[in-house]
Design a protein around this motif. Structure first.
Motif, PDB file in Angstrom:
ATOM      1  N   ARG A  19       7.031   4.273   4.136  1.00 34.36           N
ATOM      2  CA  ARG A  19       7.050   4.538   2.692  1.00 34.36           C
ATOM      3  C   ARG A  19       6.444   5.918   2.455  1.00 34.36           C
ATOM      4  O   ARG A  19       5.391   6.249   2.996  1.00 34.36           O
ATOM      5  CB  ARG A  19       6.225   3.480   1.967  1.00 34.36           C
ATOM      6  CG  ARG A  19       6.058   3.746   0.504  1.00 34.36           C
ATOM      7  CD  ARG A  19       5.260   2.666  -0.164  1.00 34.36           C
ATOM      8  NE  ARG A  19       4.829   3.104  -1.482  1.00 34.36           N
ATOM      9  CZ  ARG A  19       4.284   2.315  -2.377  1.00 34.36           C
ATOM     10  NH1 ARG A  19       4.097   1.049  -2.098  1.00 34.36           N
ATOM     11  NH2 ARG A  19       3.919   2.789  -3.537  1.00 34.36           N
ATOM     12  N   GLN A  20       7.131   6.729   1.645  1.00 35.88           N
ATOM     13  CA  GLN A  20       6.623   8.047   1.282  1.00 35.88           C
ATOM     14  C   GLN A  20       6.502   8.142  -0.229  1.00 35.88           C
ATOM     15  O   GLN A  20       7.455   7.857  -0.947  1.00 35.88           O
ATOM     16  CB  GLN A  20       7.549   9.160   1.773  1.00 35.88           C
ATOM     17  CG  GLN A  20       7.258   9.655   3.134  1.00 35.88           C
ATOM     18  CD  GLN A  20       8.006  10.949   3.447  1.00 35.88           C
ATOM     19  OE1 GLN A  20       8.739  11.474   2.618  1.00 35.88           O
ATOM     20  NE2 GLN A  20       7.809  11.454   4.645  1.00 35.88           N
ATOM     21  N   ASP A  21       5.334   8.540  -0.696  1.00 34.14           N
ATOM     22  CA  ASP A  21       5.098   8.771  -2.119  1.00 34.14           C
ATOM     23  C   ASP A  21       4.913  10.266  -2.330  1.00 34.14           C
ATOM     24  O   ASP A  21       3.985  10.857  -1.787  1.00 34.14           O
ATOM     25  CB  ASP A  21       3.852   8.029  -2.596  1.00 34.14           C
ATOM     26  CG  ASP A  21       3.998   6.518  -2.512  1.00 34.14           C
ATOM     27  OD1 ASP A  21       5.142   6.037  -2.469  1.00 34.14           O
ATOM     28  OD2 ASP A  21       2.960   5.832  -2.495  1.00 34.14           O
ATOM     29  N   LYS A  22       5.813  10.874  -3.111  1.00 36.97           N
ATOM     30  CA  LYS A  22       5.729  12.309  -3.405  1.00 36.97           C
ATOM     31  C   LYS A  22       4.567  12.566  -4.365  1.00 36.97           C
ATOM     32  O   LYS A  22       4.317  11.786  -5.278  1.00 36.97           O
ATOM     33  CB  LYS A  22       7.016  12.818  -4.046  1.00 36.97           C
ATOM     34  CG  LYS A  22       8.204  12.800  -3.124  1.00 36.97           C
ATOM     35  CD  LYS A  22       8.213  14.019  -2.275  1.00 36.97           C
ATOM     36  CE  LYS A  22       9.484  14.054  -1.446  1.00 36.97           C
ATOM     37  NZ  LYS A  22       9.361  14.943  -0.325  1.00 36.97           N
ATOM     38  N   LYS A  35       4.416   1.944   9.162  1.00 36.58           N
ATOM     39  CA  LYS A  35       4.086   0.705   9.866  1.00 36.58           C
ATOM     40  C   LYS A  35       4.460   0.766  11.346  1.00 36.58           C
ATOM     41  O   LYS A  35       3.908   0.026  12.146  1.00 36.58           O
ATOM     42  CB  LYS A  35       4.813  -0.481   9.215  1.00 36.58           C
ATOM     43  CG  LYS A  35       4.258  -0.869   7.868  1.00 36.58           C
ATOM     44  CD  LYS A  35       4.970  -2.111   7.368  1.00 36.58           C
ATOM     45  CE  LYS A  35       4.416  -2.584   6.057  1.00 36.58           C
ATOM     46  NZ  LYS A  35       5.113  -3.790   5.575  1.00 36.58           N
ATOM     47  N   ILE A  36       5.386   1.658  11.713  1.00 34.75           N
ATOM     48  CA  ILE A  36       5.803   1.789  13.114  1.00 34.75           C
ATOM     49  C   ILE A  36       4.662   2.405  13.940  1.00 34.75           C
ATOM     50  O   ILE A  36       4.327   1.907  15.009  1.00 34.75           O
ATOM     51  CB  ILE A  36       7.089   2.643  13.227  1.00 34.75           C
ATOM     52  CG1 ILE A  36       8.229   1.952  12.471  1.00 34.75           C
ATOM     53  CG2 ILE A  36       7.456   2.880  14.681  1.00 34.75           C
ATOM     54  CD1 ILE A  36       9.446   2.817  12.263  1.00 34.75           C
ATOM     55  N   GLU A  37       4.076   3.496  13.416  1.00 33.02           N
ATOM     56  CA  GLU A  37       2.982   4.167  14.114  1.00 33.02           C
ATOM     57  C   GLU A  37       1.609   3.623  13.723  1.00 33.02           C
ATOM     58  O   GLU A  37       0.594   4.042  14.269  1.00 33.02           O
ATOM     59  CB  GLU A  37       3.022   5.677  13.820  1.00 33.02           C
ATOM     60  CG  GLU A  37       4.262   6.373  14.309  1.00 33.02           C
ATOM     61  CD  GLU A  37       4.298   7.847  13.892  1.00 33.02           C
ATOM     62  OE1 GLU A  37       3.388   8.298  13.172  1.00 33.02           O
ATOM     63  OE2 GLU A  37       5.246   8.527  14.300  1.00 33.02           O
ATOM     64  N   ASN A  38       1.564   2.730  12.722  1.00 29.35           N
ATOM     65  CA  ASN A  38       0.306   2.197  12.181  1.00 29.35           C
ATOM     66  C   ASN A  38      -0.612   3.311  11.699  1.00 29.35           C
ATOM     67  O   ASN A  38      -1.809   3.324  11.989  1.00 29.35           O
ATOM     68  CB  ASN A  38      -0.412   1.315  13.203  1.00 29.35           C
ATOM     69  CG  ASN A  38       0.271  -0.021  13.362  1.00 29.35           C
ATOM     70  OD1 ASN A  38       0.866  -0.546  12.419  1.00 29.35           O
ATOM     71  ND2 ASN A  38       0.206  -0.567  14.560  1.00 29.35           N
ATOM     72  N   LEU A  43       1.145  -2.490   2.644  1.00 33.50           N
ATOM     73  CA  LEU A  43       0.244  -2.311   3.787  1.00 33.50           C
ATOM     74  C   LEU A  43      -0.469  -3.605   4.209  1.00 33.50           C
ATOM     75  O   LEU A  43      -1.217  -3.590   5.172  1.00 33.50           O
ATOM     76  CB  LEU A  43      -0.815  -1.251   3.436  1.00 33.50           C
ATOM     77  CG  LEU A  43      -0.309   0.167   3.181  1.00 33.50           C
ATOM     78  CD1 LEU A  43      -1.434   1.079   2.739  1.00 33.50           C
ATOM     79  CD2 LEU A  43       0.370   0.716   4.417  1.00 33.50           C
ATOM     80  N   ASP A  44      -0.228  -4.682   3.458  1.00 36.08           N
ATOM     81  CA  ASP A  44      -0.861  -5.974   3.732  1.00 36.08           C
ATOM     82  C   ASP A  44      -2.378  -5.855   3.707  1.00 36.08           C
ATOM     83  O   ASP A  44      -3.088  -6.260   4.629  1.00 36.08           O
ATOM     84  CB  ASP A  44      -0.372  -6.544   5.073  1.00 36.08           C
ATOM     85  CG  ASP A  44      -0.695  -8.038   5.213  1.00 36.08           C
ATOM     86  OD1 ASP A  44      -0.776  -8.695   4.147  1.00 36.08           O
ATOM     87  OD2 ASP A  44      -0.887  -8.502   6.342  1.00 36.08           O
TER      88      ASP A  44
END
Length: 181
Positions: A6-9, A94-97, A174-175
């Motif tokens: 997820r990317q937030d500008k 979430k892939i790289e944590n 992000l749980d």
């Protein structure tokens, strides 16, 4: 993969208010500077007023000082607009944590600021709301070592419901738990 990153500008200095104040300070500063210079050289440099009637000391000197100061602040604001200081994005991977916070700064060896935090160091997502003369409404990344890293840019305060919804979405992605600071 799309639901794993997820990317937030983040909008930097390129906001309407900065364009507005840069223009107002430039026009006002130029007017003050020309009025002060007119009182010194005794030639009217402003067509809509008679600045020759000003006494150079102290009125003309003060007008030149304020005009120069206003033009310098206008130049600084224009430079921050041109360089888009503060812009960037927050990436939650979430892939790289990892959580990556990327922002643009002033030119130099640290032009781009990159902060990375592993998920294992993150305690929660925090919300801080202060009302009053200078209200702030911000979302923070709360780390286990008690540091709070701001995730939202400096801006006009958004509504509390929008802020809570954005923070809840991020905490769910992000749980993590959501807490009030």
């Amino acid at each position: 993969m799309q639901n794993e990153i997820r990317q937030d500008k983040i909008v930097g200095s390129r906001r309407f208010s900065n364009y507005f104040w840069s223009l107002v300070l430039f026009v006002g500063g130029l007017g003050f500077l020309l009025a002060g210079l007119s009182s010194y050289i005794q030639i009217n440099l402003l067509p809509f007023t008679n600045s020759i009637e000003l006494i150079f000391i102290p009125q003309g000197v003060v007008m030149i000082f304020y005009g120069t100061l206003s033009l310098a602040i206008s130049f600084y604001l224009t430079l921050t607009l041109f360089l888009d200081i503060g812009s960037g994005y927050n990436e939650y991977n979430k892939i790289e944590n990892l959580v990556k916070i990327i922002r643009k700064g002033f030119p130099g060896k640290n032009r781009e600021v990159l902060l990375t935090y592993p998920f294992s160091n993150i305690r929660s997502i925090g919300i801080k709301i202060t009302e009053g003369l200078n209200p702030t409404r911000s979302i923070y990344l709360c780390l286990k070592d008690e540091r709070n890293i701001p995730l939202t840019p400096v801006q006009e305060p958004i509504s509390i419901s929008d802020l809570e919804e954005e923070a809840a979405d991020l905490a769910k992605f992000l749980d993590l738990k959501l807490e009030n600071l």
